[in-house]
Design an enzyme around this catalytic site. Structure first.
Site, PDB file in Angstrom:
ATOM      1  N   GLY A  11      98.210  59.888 -39.896  1.00 52.12           N
ATOM      2  CA  GLY A  11      97.870  61.203 -39.342  1.00 52.12           C
ATOM      3  C   GLY A  11      96.586  61.097 -38.541  1.00 52.12           C
ATOM      4  N   LEU A  12      96.289  62.162 -37.829  1.00 50.89           N
ATOM      5  CA  LEU A  12      95.098  62.185 -36.971  1.00 50.89           C
ATOM      6  C   LEU A  12      93.822  62.124 -37.808  1.00 50.89           C
ATOM      7  CD1 LEU A  12      96.190  65.106 -34.584  1.00 50.89           C
ATOM      8  CD2 LEU A  12      96.075  62.666 -33.998  1.00 50.89           C
ATOM      9  N   SER A  13      92.740  61.800 -37.155  1.00 49.03           N
ATOM     10  CA  SER A  13      91.448  61.797 -37.826  1.00 49.03           C
ATOM     11  C   SER A  13      91.160  63.195 -38.383  1.00 49.03           C
ATOM     12  CB  SER A  13      90.362  61.409 -36.809  1.00 49.03           C
ATOM     13  OG  SER A  13      89.107  61.454 -37.413  1.00 49.03           O
ATOM     14  N   GLY A  14      90.770  63.257 -39.619  1.00 46.04           N
ATOM     15  CA  GLY A  14      90.468  64.545 -40.260  1.00 46.04           C
ATOM     16  C   GLY A  14      91.666  65.255 -40.837  1.00 46.04           C
ATOM     17  N   ALA A  15      92.842  64.624 -40.751  1.00 50.00           N
ATOM     18  CA  ALA A  15      94.060  65.290 -41.242  1.00 50.00           C
ATOM     19  C   ALA A  15      94.173  65.259 -42.769  1.00 50.00           C
ATOM     20  CB  ALA A  15      95.298  64.654 -40.611  1.00 50.00           C
ATOM     21  N   GLY A  16      93.343  64.438 -43.416  1.00 45.90           N
ATOM     22  CA  GLY A  16      93.342  64.463 -44.887  1.00 45.90           C
ATOM     23  C   GLY A  16      93.818  63.187 -45.571  1.00 45.90           C
ATOM     24  N   LYS A  17      93.938  62.115 -44.837  1.00 44.82           N
ATOM     25  CA  LYS A  17      94.431  60.859 -45.415  1.00 44.82           C
ATOM     26  C   LYS A  17      93.503  60.369 -46.544  1.00 44.82           C
ATOM     27  CE  LYS A  17      94.186  58.861 -41.356  1.00 44.82           C
ATOM     28  NZ  LYS A  17      93.644  60.020 -40.609  1.00 44.82           N
ATOM     29  N   SER A  85      97.065  54.849 -37.908  1.00 44.55           N
ATOM     30  CA  SER A  85      98.312  54.134 -37.552  1.00 44.55           C
ATOM     31  C   SER A  85      99.168  54.946 -36.580  1.00 44.55           C
ATOM     32  CB  SER A  85      99.103  53.751 -38.813  1.00 44.55           C
ATOM     33  OG  SER A  85      99.228  54.793 -39.738  1.00 44.55           O
TER      34      SER A  85
HETATM   35  P1  ADP Z   1      91.207  61.586 -42.611  1.00 44.41           P
HETATM   36  O1  ADP Z   1      91.059  60.581 -43.725  1.00 44.41           O
HETATM   37  O2  ADP Z   1      92.645  61.863 -42.289  1.00 44.41           O
HETATM   38  O3  ADP Z   1      90.395  61.257 -41.403  1.00 44.41           O
HETATM   39  P2  ADP Z   1      89.625  63.283 -44.303  1.00 44.41           P
HETATM   40  O4  ADP Z   1      90.330  63.227 -45.615  1.00 44.41           O
HETATM   41  O5  ADP Z   1      88.399  62.427 -44.140  1.00 44.41           O
HETATM   42  O6  ADP Z   1      90.674  62.995 -43.149  1.00 44.41           O
HETATM   43  O7  ADP Z   1      89.202  64.783 -43.968  1.00 44.41           O
HETATM   44  C1  ADP Z   1      90.031  65.895 -44.213  1.00 44.41           C
HETATM   45  C2  ADP Z   1      89.179  67.152 -44.316  1.00 44.41           C
HETATM   46  O8  ADP Z   1      90.037  68.300 -44.417  1.00 44.41           O
HETATM   47  C3  ADP Z   1      88.312  67.161 -45.572  1.00 44.41           C
HETATM   48  O9  ADP Z   1      87.070  67.760 -45.240  1.00 44.41           O
HETATM   49  C4  ADP Z   1      89.123  68.032 -46.549  1.00 44.41           C
HETATM   50  O10 ADP Z   1      88.325  68.659 -47.511  1.00 44.41           O
HETATM   51  C5  ADP Z   1      89.768  69.052 -45.617  1.00 44.41           C
HETATM   52  N1  ADP Z   1      91.038  69.629 -46.120  1.00 44.41           N
HETATM   53  C6  ADP Z   1      91.314  70.939 -46.232  1.00 44.41           C
HETATM   54  N2  ADP Z   1      92.568  71.164 -46.707  1.00 44.41           N
HETATM   55  C7  ADP Z   1      93.112  69.943 -46.881  1.00 44.41           C
HETATM   56  C8  ADP Z   1      94.379  69.515 -47.349  1.00 44.41           C
HETATM   57  N3  ADP Z   1      95.352  70.354 -47.711  1.00 44.41           N
HETATM   58  N4  ADP Z   1      94.606  68.193 -47.401  1.00 44.41           N
HETATM   59  C9  ADP Z   1      93.644  67.306 -47.011  1.00 44.41           C
HETATM   60  N5  ADP Z   1      92.429  67.655 -46.566  1.00 44.41           N
HETATM   61  C10 ADP Z   1      92.143  68.965 -46.498  1.00 44.41           C
END
Ligand code: ADP
Length: 182
Positions: A11-17, A85
């Protein structure tokens, strides 16, 4: 020894991975699984230090993480890989490799959130910098992201809570008999 598997978060950056995989890890440990988390940022600081963000380098990064997933899965580890990815073909290659180690042991988890939401969230200020042209080749801004067409698990990380997403992944693992049902 329990059988290994790979949860591949894309998933995109910040998507929650990172958020979902790190919330899942202790839950899986509590269930007596041996767990390893391979986070994209940590991999780039260690295993993929010299790689950049061209398509070639991104694919190479994914291939390296995939190779680790294959080894760990083969050795009974619940492996959680979190990496943007962006390219479908590279993800497919990993699926094939890990799946060859153990049929059905590769589970693709798509962390799906609209770009607009991510630009607003932007906890690390990366989108702001990418949009200002300070970071080049930023996925979703000036670099492609090929959405999974048929992910094993599709998480709506903008519209549902972290707990709900974690529950969805656990349910998918139980359904596939990769972890025992509680
Ligand atoms: P990634 O690893 O994809 O770059 P991050 O996990 O670092 O993303 O960041 C995701 C951000 O979104 C966090 O600040 C998290 O608290 C917030 N968030 C809000 N709702 C959700 C959700 N349902 N699932 C994952 N992250 C979430």
């Amino acid at each position: 020894m329990s059988s290994g598997f790979t949860l591949w978060f894309t998933g995109l950056s910040g998507a929650g991975k990172t958020t979902i995989s790190s919330a899942l890890a202790p839950i899986l440990m509590e269930r007596q699984l041996r767990v390893e988390v391979l986070d994209g940022d940590v991999i780039r600081d260690n295993l993929s230090t010299r790689l950049g963000f061209s398509k070639e380098d991104r694919d190479e990064n994914v291939r390296r993480i995939g190779w680790l997933c294959e080894l760990l899965t083969r050795n009974g580890i619940a492996t959680l890989a979190a990496a943007i990815s962006p390219y479908r073909e590279a993800r497919f290659e990993v699926r094939q490799r890990v799946g060859a180690a153990r049929e059905g042991s590769f589970v693709e988890v798509f962390c799906d959130a609209p770009l607009d939401v991510l630009k607003d969230r932007d906890p690390k200020g990366l989108y702001k910098r990418a949009l200002a042209g300070e970071i080049k080749h930023f996925t979703g801004v000036d670099d492609p992201y090929e959405r999974p067409r048929d992910p094993d698990v599709h998480l709506d990380t903008a519209g549902t809570s972290i707990e709900h997403c974690v529950g969805q992944v656990l349910a998918a693992l139980e359904e596939r008999d990769l972890i025992p049902k509680t």
